[in-house]
Design an enzyme around this catalytic site. Structure first.
Site, short mmCIF file in Angstrom:
data_model
loop_
_atom_site.label_atom_id
_atom_site.label_comp_id
_atom_site.label_asym_id
_atom_site.label_seq_id
_atom_site.Cartn_x
_atom_site.Cartn_y
_atom_site.Cartn_z
N LYS A 6 9.86 -4.12 -9.31
CA LYS A 6 8.48 -4.32 -9.76
C LYS A 6 8.38 -5.09 -11.06
CE LYS A 6 6.19 -0.56 -7.33
NZ LYS A 6 5.36 0.67 -7.45
N LYS A 32 11.12 -2.95 3.75
CA LYS A 32 10.25 -1.83 4.12
C LYS A 32 8.79 -2.31 4.24
CE LYS A 32 9.04 -0.17 -0.46
NZ LYS A 32 8.80 0.84 -1.41
N LYS A 89 2.75 -1.60 0.68
CA LYS A 89 1.34 -1.83 0.33
C LYS A 89 1.16 -3.19 -0.33
CE LYS A 89 0.44 2.94 -1.07
NZ LYS A 89 0.42 3.78 -2.26
P1 TYM Z 1 3.70 5.61 -2.67
O1 TYM Z 1 2.27 5.74 -3.02
O2 TYM Z 1 4.33 4.27 -2.80
O3 TYM Z 1 3.96 6.10 -1.19
C1 TYM Z 1 3.52 7.35 -0.70
C2 TYM Z 1 4.58 7.95 0.23
O4 TYM Z 1 4.81 7.05 1.34
C3 TYM Z 1 6.22 6.84 1.48
N1 TYM Z 1 6.42 5.47 2.01
C4 TYM Z 1 7.07 5.18 3.15
N2 TYM Z 1 7.66 5.98 4.06
C5 TYM Z 1 8.24 5.36 5.14
N3 TYM Z 1 8.25 4.03 5.33
C6 TYM Z 1 7.67 3.19 4.43
N4 TYM Z 1 7.68 1.87 4.64
C7 TYM Z 1 7.05 3.77 3.28
N5 TYM Z 1 6.39 3.24 2.21
C8 TYM Z 1 6.02 4.30 1.45
C9 TYM Z 1 6.76 7.00 0.07
O5 TYM Z 1 8.15 7.28 0.09
C10 TYM Z 1 5.94 8.15 -0.45
O6 TYM Z 1 6.50 9.38 -0.02
N6 TYM Z 1 6.13 7.37 -6.69
C11 TYM Z 1 5.45 7.77 -5.47
C12 TYM Z 1 4.30 8.73 -5.71
C13 TYM Z 1 4.62 9.96 -6.51
C14 TYM Z 1 5.29 11.10 -6.02
C15 TYM Z 1 5.33 12.00 -7.12
C16 TYM Z 1 5.86 11.46 -4.80
C17 TYM Z 1 4.30 10.18 -7.80
N7 TYM Z 1 4.72 11.42 -8.18
C18 TYM Z 1 5.93 13.25 -7.01
C19 TYM Z 1 6.48 12.71 -4.69
C20 TYM Z 1 6.50 13.58 -5.78
C21 TYM Z 1 4.89 6.53 -4.80
O7 TYM Z 1 4.65 5.55 -5.44
O8 TYM Z 1 4.57 6.70 -3.49
#
Ligand code: TYM
Length: 326
Positions: free
Chosen positions: A112, A195, A198
């Site tokens: 990023k 992957k 978003k």
């Molecule tokens: P974020 O918002 O990017 O994504 C949310 C969840 O979706 C999963 N994910 C995927 N799973 C499978 N295939 C994909 N292509 C894919 N893209 C995204 C992510 O692994 C996530 O579980 N840092 C985290 C948010 C966060 C968080 C936390 C999660 C902040 N604090 C504490 C767990 C515990 C994030 O940016 O997720």
């Protein structure tokens, strides 16, 4: 007493079927057996520039997505991260035990912060995983259901918990990741070595949760395929692997059943059936999302923040006590 889980997603961009299959689907399944906390991580969102009005709207919209996916507010706590000040406060304490070296190794930061040039990257982007550790450790979570891309961040959360416990006495539970076997990393439909994300600039790469039936069918039809004609799981053919994984998760069939279903069939037929199954899978979600008006959502978030706050504050008080700053 039930064990606890904590997870969250950022209210940025549009959620896609990777988020749904890699995370949300498991959140819903796990709420039967665990005491669950599902957070909308708006403090993480501002580690990259956001338009304030859009962020405010997307925060509410994401709560609606959780509800429509089946997170049940009578069993699970849904809340906004910034409504519980302890997240920011514990982040500071954990920042003081986190090491520059371990944060520099985080692959998401490297990606990023424009591929290695950290000179102009925000400090918040750098300390992002520390805030994530604070999220999890405040609730003494046993389990954290996430996709594969969050595994490294979770390892850091565990390391920080162990280090704090060693230096100040037993305080935090050391959380385990819960990464699903199938669906942990759904790939881009246009480049199955990456992957689904978003932030992908090509809208054809992702199936968004808001896509209508026609759009879903078109995107699946234009998904790239690899050489070879067999419709089979095969590590060396990432495109068919990805499409079959989506088929498996949206139909609930076993891998063997999926393969048997398409034995001797052609790609055209497979893609047609995959599109149909995906559209059917998304339909109940897309109907439910219209049911939650802003007032209902805000009320659920207020109640959620109240119960999250009481748990988070108890942990923070303990941390302040042990570190000698209260
Ligand atoms: P974020 O918002 O990017 O994504 C949310 C969840 O979706 C999963 N994910 C995927 N799973 C499978 N295939 C994909 N292509 C894919 N893209 C995204 C992510 O692994 C996530 O579980 N840092 C985290 C948010 C966060 C968080 C936390 C999660 C902040 N604090 C504490 C767990 C515990 C994030 O940016 O997720």
């Amino acid at each position: 007493m039930k064990k606890r889980i904590f997870s969250g997603a950022q209210p940025t961009g549009e959620l896609h079927i990777g988020n749904y299959l890699g995370a949300l689907k498991n959140w819903v399944a796990l709420q039967d057996d665990y005491e669950a906390f599902y957070c909308i991580v708006n403090l993480h969102a501002i580690t990259l520039p956001q338009d304030p009005a859009t962020l405010r709207q997307k925060t509410l919209d994401l709560a609606r997505v959780y509800l429509a996916a089946g997170v049940d507010p009578s069993r699970s706590t849904i809340f906004i991260q910034s409504d519980v000040a302890a997240h920011a406060e514990l982040t500071w304490v954990l920042s003081c035990i986190a090491r520059m070296g371990e944060l520099e190794r985080m692959t998401q930061f490297k990606d990023k912060s424009s591929k290695g040039s950290s000179e102009r990257a925000g400090v918040g982007l750098f300390t992002y995983p520390v805030l994530m550790a604070a999220d999890i450790l405040l609730y003494q979570a046993d389990l954290v259901p996430v996709g594969q891309d969050q595994k490294q961040h979770l390892e850091l959360s565990r390391d920080l918990a162990v280090r704090f416990n060693r230096d100040f006495g037993e305080t935090f539970k050391v959380p385990d990741p819960y990464i699903p076997k199938a669906g942990a990393s759904i790939k881009s439909l246009q480049d199955p070595t990456k992957k689904m994300s978003k932030s992908d600039e090509n809208p054809k790469a992702s199936i968004f949760l808001t896509d209508d039936a026609d759009t879903i069918a078109k995107k699946i039809k234009s998904a790239v395929t690899d050489s070879g004609t067999d419709i089979k799981f095969d590590e060396s053919r990432p495109a068919i692997n990805n499409l079959l994984t989506i088929y498996q998760l949206v139909t609930g069939k076993s891998a063997e059943e999926c393969e048997a279903n398409f034995e001797g069939k052609m790609y055209g037929q497979f893609k047609g059936e995959l599109a149909e199954a995906t559209i059917e899978f998304m339909r109940p979600f897309q109907e439910r999302i219209k049911q939650f008006d802003d007032e209902t959502v805000k009320e659920i978030l207020r109640t959620g923040a109240d119960s999250a706050r009481s748990i988070a504050n108890a942990t923070l008080r303990d941390v302040y006590q042990k570190t000698g700053i209260s």
